[in-house]
Design a protein around this motif. Structure first.
Motif, PDB file in Angstrom:
ATOM      1  N   SER A  19      44.785   8.025  17.004  1.00  0.00           N
ATOM      2  CA  SER A  19      44.039   7.786  18.242  1.00  0.00           C
ATOM      3  C   SER A  19      44.868   6.980  19.237  1.00  0.00           C
ATOM      4  CB  SER A  19      42.733   7.047  17.945  1.00  0.00           C
ATOM      5  OG  SER A  19      41.864   7.857  17.198  1.00  0.00           O
ATOM      6  N   MET A  20      45.568   5.965  18.738  1.00  0.00           N
ATOM      7  CA  MET A  20      46.444   5.161  19.614  1.00  0.00           C
ATOM      8  C   MET A  20      47.567   6.019  20.189  1.00  0.00           C
ATOM      9  SD  MET A  20      46.937   1.342  18.069  1.00  0.00           S
ATOM     10  CE  MET A  20      47.456   1.834  16.450  1.00  0.00           C
ATOM     11  N   ALA A  21      48.162   6.867  19.351  1.00  0.00           N
ATOM     12  CA  ALA A  21      49.235   7.751  19.811  1.00  0.00           C
ATOM     13  C   ALA A  21      48.717   8.714  20.881  1.00  0.00           C
ATOM     14  CB  ALA A  21      49.828   8.517  18.633  1.00  0.00           C
ATOM     15  N   ALA A  22      47.502   9.193  20.701  1.00  0.00           N
ATOM     16  CA  ALA A  22      46.905  10.107  21.686  1.00  0.00           C
ATOM     17  C   ALA A  22      46.673   9.388  23.013  1.00  0.00           C
ATOM     18  CB  ALA A  22      45.602  10.694  21.148  1.00  0.00           C
ATOM     19  N   ARG A  23      46.148   8.163  22.937  1.00  0.00           N
ATOM     20  CA  ARG A  23      45.912   7.402  24.177  1.00  0.00           C
ATOM     21  C   ARG A  23      47.228   7.087  24.887  1.00  0.00           C
ATOM     22  NH1 ARG A  23      42.139   4.904  20.857  1.00  0.00           N
ATOM     23  NH2 ARG A  23      43.439   3.073  20.548  1.00  0.00           N
ATOM     24  N   ALA A  24      48.294   6.900  24.111  1.00  0.00           N
ATOM     25  CA  ALA A  24      49.616   6.617  24.681  1.00  0.00           C
ATOM     26  C   ALA A  24      50.344   7.901  25.098  1.00  0.00           C
ATOM     27  CB  ALA A  24      50.458   5.842  23.668  1.00  0.00           C
ATOM     28  N   ARG A  25      49.694   9.043  24.885  1.00  0.00           N
ATOM     29  CA  ARG A  25      50.289  10.354  25.194  1.00  0.00           C
ATOM     30  C   ARG A  25      51.601  10.578  24.450  1.00  0.00           C
ATOM     31  NH1 ARG A  25      47.404  12.573  29.565  1.00  0.00           N
ATOM     32  NH2 ARG A  25      46.220  11.031  30.726  1.00  0.00           N
ATOM     33  N   ARG A  26      51.615  10.177  23.184  1.00  0.00           N
ATOM     34  CA  ARG A  26      52.804  10.322  22.350  1.00  0.00           C
ATOM     35  C   ARG A  26      52.536  11.249  21.170  1.00  0.00           C
ATOM     36  NH1 ARG A  26      56.467  10.414  24.776  1.00  0.00           N
ATOM     37  NH2 ARG A  26      57.872   9.893  23.093  1.00  0.00           N
ATOM     38  N   ILE A  27      51.629  12.208  21.393  1.00  0.00           N
ATOM     39  CA  ILE A  27      51.301  13.171  20.341  1.00  0.00           C
ATOM     40  C   ILE A  27      51.019  14.527  20.983  1.00  0.00           C
ATOM     41  CG2 ILE A  27      48.808  12.711  20.297  1.00  0.00           C
ATOM     42  CD1 ILE A  27      49.082  12.757  17.171  1.00  0.00           C
ATOM     43  N   ALA A  28      51.429  15.578  20.307  1.00  0.00           N
ATOM     44  CA  ALA A  28      51.130  16.941  20.752  1.00  0.00           C
ATOM     45  C   ALA A  28      50.208  17.552  19.709  1.00  0.00           C
ATOM     46  CB  ALA A  28      52.411  17.758  20.857  1.00  0.00           C
ATOM     47  N   SER A  29      49.175  18.246  20.157  1.00  0.00           N
ATOM     48  CA  SER A  29      48.284  18.889  19.199  1.00  0.00           C
ATOM     49  C   SER A  29      47.922  20.278  19.689  1.00  0.00           C
ATOM     50  CB  SER A  29      47.023  18.044  18.990  1.00  0.00           C
ATOM     51  OG  SER A  29      46.209  18.064  20.136  1.00  0.00           O
ATOM     52  N   GLY A  30      47.571  21.120  18.738  1.00  0.00           N
ATOM     53  CA  GLY A  30      47.318  22.520  19.053  1.00  0.00           C
ATOM     54  C   GLY A  30      48.576  23.321  18.761  1.00  0.00           C
ATOM     55  N   ALA A  33      51.408  23.621  21.643  1.00  0.00           N
ATOM     56  CA  ALA A  33      52.014  22.325  21.992  1.00  0.00           C
ATOM     57  C   ALA A  33      52.873  21.778  20.854  1.00  0.00           C
ATOM     58  CB  ALA A  33      50.922  21.319  22.371  1.00  0.00           C
ATOM     59  N   VAL A  34      52.406  21.938  19.625  1.00  0.00           N
ATOM     60  CA  VAL A  34      53.171  21.447  18.474  1.00  0.00           C
ATOM     61  C   VAL A  34      54.472  22.228  18.330  1.00  0.00           C
ATOM     62  CG1 VAL A  34      53.201  21.269  15.949  1.00  0.00           C
ATOM     63  CG2 VAL A  34      51.189  20.511  17.236  1.00  0.00           C
ATOM     64  N   GLU A  35      54.394  23.552  18.422  1.00  0.00           N
ATOM     65  CA  GLU A  35      55.598  24.377  18.313  1.00  0.00           C
ATOM     66  C   GLU A  35      56.605  24.037  19.405  1.00  0.00           C
ATOM     67  OE1 GLU A  35      55.695  28.622  17.434  1.00  0.00           O
ATOM     68  OE2 GLU A  35      53.615  28.424  16.762  1.00  0.00           O
ATOM     69  N   CYS A  83      39.861  12.563  15.975  1.00  0.00           N
ATOM     70  CA  CYS A  83      40.571  11.312  16.273  1.00  0.00           C
ATOM     71  C   CYS A  83      41.497  11.460  17.482  1.00  0.00           C
ATOM     72  CB  CYS A  83      41.308  10.769  15.053  1.00  0.00           C
ATOM     73  SG  CYS A  83      42.785  11.663  14.580  1.00  0.00           S
ATOM     74  N   LEU A  84      41.806  12.699  17.852  1.00  0.00           N
ATOM     75  CA  LEU A  84      42.636  12.947  19.038  1.00  0.00           C
ATOM     76  C   LEU A  84      41.788  13.197  20.275  1.00  0.00           C
ATOM     77  CD1 LEU A  84      45.299  15.308  17.427  1.00  0.00           C
ATOM     78  CD2 LEU A  84      45.463  12.841  17.835  1.00  0.00           C
ATOM     79  N   GLY A  85      40.471  13.194  20.090  1.00  0.00           N
ATOM     80  CA  GLY A  85      39.578  13.458  21.210  1.00  0.00           C
ATOM     81  C   GLY A  85      39.565  14.926  21.597  1.00  0.00           C
ATOM     82  N   LYS A  86      39.830  15.790  20.639  1.00  0.00           N
ATOM     83  CA  LYS A  86      39.912  17.241  20.875  1.00  0.00           C
ATOM     84  C   LYS A  86      38.981  17.963  19.916  1.00  0.00           C
ATOM     85  CE  LYS A  86      43.789  16.768  23.399  1.00  0.00           C
ATOM     86  NZ  LYS A  86      43.890  17.111  24.780  1.00  0.00           N
ATOM     87  N   GLY A  87      38.996  19.277  19.981  1.00  0.00           N
ATOM     88  CA  GLY A  87      38.262  20.087  19.017  1.00  0.00           C
ATOM     89  C   GLY A  87      39.061  20.165  17.725  1.00  0.00           C
ATOM     90  N   VAL A  88      38.738  21.122  16.896  1.00  0.00           N
ATOM     91  CA  VAL A  88      39.422  21.319  15.618  1.00  0.00           C
ATOM     92  C   VAL A  88      40.924  21.502  15.858  1.00  0.00           C
ATOM     93  CG1 VAL A  88      39.620  22.917  13.670  1.00  0.00           C
ATOM     94  CG2 VAL A  88      37.378  22.339  14.584  1.00  0.00           C
ATOM     95  N   ARG A  89      41.735  20.818  15.061  1.00  0.00           N
ATOM     96  CA  ARG A  89      43.195  20.923  15.158  1.00  0.00           C
ATOM     97  C   ARG A  89      43.801  21.140  13.783  1.00  0.00           C
ATOM     98  NH1 ARG A  89      42.506  21.716  19.801  1.00  0.00           N
ATOM     99  NH2 ARG A  89      43.310  20.572  21.566  1.00  0.00           N
ATOM    100  N   ALA A  90      44.717  22.106  13.676  1.00  0.00           N
ATOM    101  CA  ALA A  90      45.389  22.382  12.404  1.00  0.00           C
ATOM    102  C   ALA A  90      46.619  21.495  12.246  1.00  0.00           C
ATOM    103  CB  ALA A  90      45.805  23.843  12.333  1.00  0.00           C
ATOM    104  N   ALA A  91      47.232  21.093  13.370  1.00  0.00           N
ATOM    105  CA  ALA A  91      48.469  20.323  13.290  1.00  0.00           C
ATOM    106  C   ALA A  91      48.626  19.434  14.514  1.00  0.00           C
ATOM    107  CB  ALA A  91      49.668  21.262  13.188  1.00  0.00           C
TER     108      ALA A  91
END
Length: 111
Positions: A19-30, A33-35, A83-91
């Motif tokens: 959650s902290m990483a997401a708020r800091a915009r230091r994570i890619a999800s989906g 974006a991950v690829e 925890c990322l504030g998104k819908g279902v995420r695989a990675a």
């Protein structure tokens, strides 16, 4: 009293960190974006949901191996997305070395 198991405690720590990483915009999800983060050399750690399809797991493991990025499976798709504030995420891919090292340490904790 309702004591938490070591797994539940670790899950809470991991979701807080993500959650902290997401708020800091230091994570890619989906998937896309991950690829992109992996192929562009931005990803420092790849976190895969434990309940992904075998073909999805294999795809991300190959990506991790090909680009030499540490990876682990933890959480469910629902929990990872929530925890990322998104819908279902695989990675998810951590884009920051500090967050990546902390996540790796949390996942290696015994208990």
């Amino acid at each position: 009293m309702n004591a938490q198991t070591p797994r539940e405690i670790r899950e809470k720590k991991v979701t807080n960190l993500l959650s902290m990483a997401a708020r800091a915009r230091r994570i890619a999800s989906g998937a896309f974006a991950v690829e992109e983060a992996v192929k562009n050399g931005q990803a420092r750690f790849l976190l895969l949901a434990e309940d992904v399809e075998p073909s999805t797991k294999e795809k991300y493991e190959q990506l991790s191996n090909q680009y030499n990025i540490p990876a682990a499976a933890f959480l469910t798709k629902d929990t990872l997305g929530a925890c990322l504030g998104k819908g279902v995420r695989a990675a998810a891919a951590l884009l920051d070395e500090g967050f990546a090292k902390k996540l790796q340490a949390l996942l290696e904790e015994r208990g």
